[in-house]
Scaffold this motif. Sequence first.
Motif, PDB file in Angstrom:
ATOM      1  N   LEU A   9       2.129  -9.235   0.714  1.00 21.99           N
ATOM      2  CA  LEU A   9       1.474  -8.091   1.350  1.00 21.99           C
ATOM      3  C   LEU A   9      -0.001  -8.370   1.630  1.00 21.99           C
ATOM      4  CD1 LEU A   9       1.577  -5.212   2.405  1.00 21.99           C
ATOM      5  CD2 LEU A   9       1.085  -4.421   0.088  1.00 21.99           C
ATOM      6  N   ARG A  10      -0.366  -8.227   2.895  1.00 18.57           N
ATOM      7  CA  ARG A  10      -1.740  -8.418   3.342  1.00 18.57           C
ATOM      8  C   ARG A  10      -2.514  -7.107   3.240  1.00 18.57           C
ATOM      9  NH1 ARG A  10      -2.125 -12.169   7.248  1.00 18.57           N
ATOM     10  NH2 ARG A  10      -4.353 -11.714   7.170  1.00 18.57           N
ATOM     11  N   ALA A  11      -3.797  -7.202   2.975  1.00 21.14           N
ATOM     12  CA  ALA A  11      -4.640  -6.016   2.825  1.00 21.14           C
ATOM     13  C   ALA A  11      -4.661  -5.161   4.087  1.00 21.14           C
ATOM     14  CB  ALA A  11      -6.060  -6.431   2.444  1.00 21.14           C
ATOM     15  N   VAL A  12      -4.515  -5.793   5.256  1.00 20.23           N
ATOM     16  CA  VAL A  12      -4.570  -5.069   6.517  1.00 20.23           C
ATOM     17  C   VAL A  12      -3.433  -4.051   6.630  1.00 20.23           C
ATOM     18  CG1 VAL A  12      -3.203  -6.790   7.794  1.00 20.23           C
ATOM     19  CG2 VAL A  12      -4.853  -5.358   9.019  1.00 20.23           C
ATOM     20  N   ASN A  13      -2.384  -4.231   5.810  1.00 18.59           N
ATOM     21  CA  ASN A  13      -1.229  -3.329   5.883  1.00 18.59           C
ATOM     22  C   ASN A  13      -1.068  -2.428   4.667  1.00 18.59           C
ATOM     23  OD1 ASN A  13      -0.115  -3.977   8.412  1.00 18.59           O
ATOM     24  ND2 ASN A  13       0.922  -5.783   7.600  1.00 18.59           N
ATOM     25  N   ASN A  14      -2.019  -2.401   3.758  1.00 15.12           N
ATOM     26  CA  ASN A  14      -1.732  -1.718   2.489  1.00 15.12           C
ATOM     27  C   ASN A  14      -2.440  -0.379   2.291  1.00 15.12           C
ATOM     28  OD1 ASN A  14      -4.346  -2.257   1.572  1.00 15.12           O
ATOM     29  ND2 ASN A  14      -3.741  -3.958   0.251  1.00 15.12           N
ATOM     30  N   ASN A  15      -2.804   0.298   3.377  1.00 18.41           N
ATOM     31  CA  ASN A  15      -3.458   1.607   3.232  1.00 18.41           C
ATOM     32  C   ASN A  15      -2.594   2.597   2.462  1.00 18.41           C
ATOM     33  OD1 ASN A  15      -5.834   0.981   4.656  1.00 18.41           O
ATOM     34  ND2 ASN A  15      -4.829   1.334   6.615  1.00 18.41           N
ATOM     35  N   ILE A  16      -1.286   2.461   2.613  1.00 19.17           N
ATOM     36  CA  ILE A  16      -0.403   3.443   1.974  1.00 19.17           C
ATOM     37  C   ILE A  16      -0.461   3.355   0.452  1.00 19.17           C
ATOM     38  CG2 ILE A  16       1.717   2.052   1.900  1.00 19.17           C
ATOM     39  CD1 ILE A  16       3.123   4.634   3.011  1.00 19.17           C
ATOM     40  N   LEU A  17      -0.913   2.214  -0.079  1.00 13.38           N
ATOM     41  CA  LEU A  17      -1.062   2.099  -1.533  1.00 13.38           C
ATOM     42  C   LEU A  17      -2.142   3.047  -2.041  1.00 13.38           C
ATOM     43  CD1 LEU A  17      -0.806  -1.762  -2.070  1.00 13.38           C
ATOM     44  CD2 LEU A  17       0.978  -0.033  -2.329  1.00 13.38           C
ATOM     45  N   ASP A  18      -3.222   3.198  -1.283  1.00 13.67           N
ATOM     46  CA  ASP A  18      -4.248   4.185  -1.632  1.00 13.67           C
ATOM     47  C   ASP A  18      -3.646   5.588  -1.670  1.00 13.67           C
ATOM     48  OD1 ASP A  18      -6.288   2.418  -1.932  1.00 13.67           O
ATOM     49  OD2 ASP A  18      -7.440   3.059  -0.184  1.00 13.67           O
TER      50      ASP A  18
END
Length: 528
Positions: A225-234
């Motif tokens: 998982l790249r940071a550019v795709n992980n907004n949903i984790l927030d």
Amino acid sequence: MKKHKYVIIGAGPAGLQTAYFLQALGLDYLVLDAAPACGAAFVKYPVHRKLISINKVFTGSDDYEFNLRHDWNSLLTDDQGIKFSNYDTNLFPHADSMVEYLNGFKARYDLNVQFDCQVTNIRKTDKFVIETKAGDVFEAEICIYAGGFTKANLPENIDGYEHVVDYSDMDIEPSHYNNKRVLVIGKGNSAFETADHLAGNAALIHICSPEKLKFAWQSHYVGHLRAVNNNILDMYQLKSQHAIMDADISHIKKVGDQYAVTFHYKHANGEVETIMYDTVLSCAGFKMADDIWGEGCEVNTQFNGKFPCLKRNFESSNISDLYFAGTLTHVLDYRKATSGFIHGFRYCCKALVNILAKQYEGASWPGEAVPASAADFTQSIIKRVNRASSLWQQPGYFSDVVLAEQGQYISDIPAEYAIELFSSKSVYFVVTMEYGHSESGDIFEAERINKDAYNQGQESLFLHPVIREYHFGVQTSEHHIIEDLEADWTDPEMVEALEHYLTQCMVALSEQSTQTADPERSKLGEDA
């Protein structure tokens, strides 16, 4: 029947890169592609149209080779005549730009591509016979498959998986998910890309797979998982309805206009729960096509049919003269290096052509003469580790090789292949760049080595050069150049430490050669 020595299947980035190097050697080849233009996969994928391959245009350097360390999209060329950044300057570019670039690349180098040739069957007797949907037949001495992943990896182990909408077929209009309850199956970048795309519209999004979530910044593997795709984790951890689940899904049942999905949680003491959703999306990835391999070409596969089984030279493990290029070569460094992506497999394509030239054309692996001294070897290594893109982009997998007695420096060769290829040589050095290993759970809190500890480079955690000595294919020593914040390995102390190591190796080689040449002296040494 049209005959060519080399036939490449697929005019995506791997097919074009392989064709470029075959053409540069003046070899007879043809590329076949089902589409009317190059890069057909990028016309549709990724479905949300943003590439996550870094396109860093401004690096502070005008060194083409160095800049390829930060350009994940351009193909390799000798003349630097065309770069991806000519088509898109965004850090995370649009997929349409890749289509334009690949067709521009084909046109610039006038590559021999035949479009609208959908291959339906590849069979082999003494040569390959390649048949197309239009009825055309081609014969090849060597076949190179660069078709990539073309078949959806559907979750067929789930009872009721027919209710799942695959990534390839999903509706990507966010407003169509307003107030919907959405389940996304998978934990790769396509799953999180999809979730991010819908996060502002869906009432609830659950992302589920049995595997533990892994982050690229932690594992150094760009497929995680790249940071550019992980907004949903927030949004998950800050309590905004969306969630990530580690669970097996046993069945999906249609109930009215919704779907009842039963989960078996991995970390909840055996808890089983059924949750209702308005739609279920599968982002479980892709695998290799299995419907084109005919008689004599029944390719052995790995990872449940996802990849072909390959030898270190990119050749099929069970079909001679059948080679693979591009994403499918990632089977050789799966989840370790970058051969599944353009910035990795472009070097595999170059290496493949050198392997083919050696195997079928009688060529030697390209190299440069270097005076056989520790000082000269040191300078050659230092120059390469400060600018080489292959070593940087393919950590631990690609290497340079110094043939000590022959005084030859060889670049851009897969390390394991090189160790085997040169196993008849008495002494050679294999140069790679590698990450260290941290026992800390949080890589950002890991204790790093002091920058002045030049002789403790083996304790480095970040990407750094590693030089290993081999005698007839057996490793006998190694030296790590200490990590550096800006990847600058020109400090005189670093250079001196490397030269000292190589000098010791060369002295030992000289003493060994003297003893071998003088058996009586060798015997006396043993008696002493």
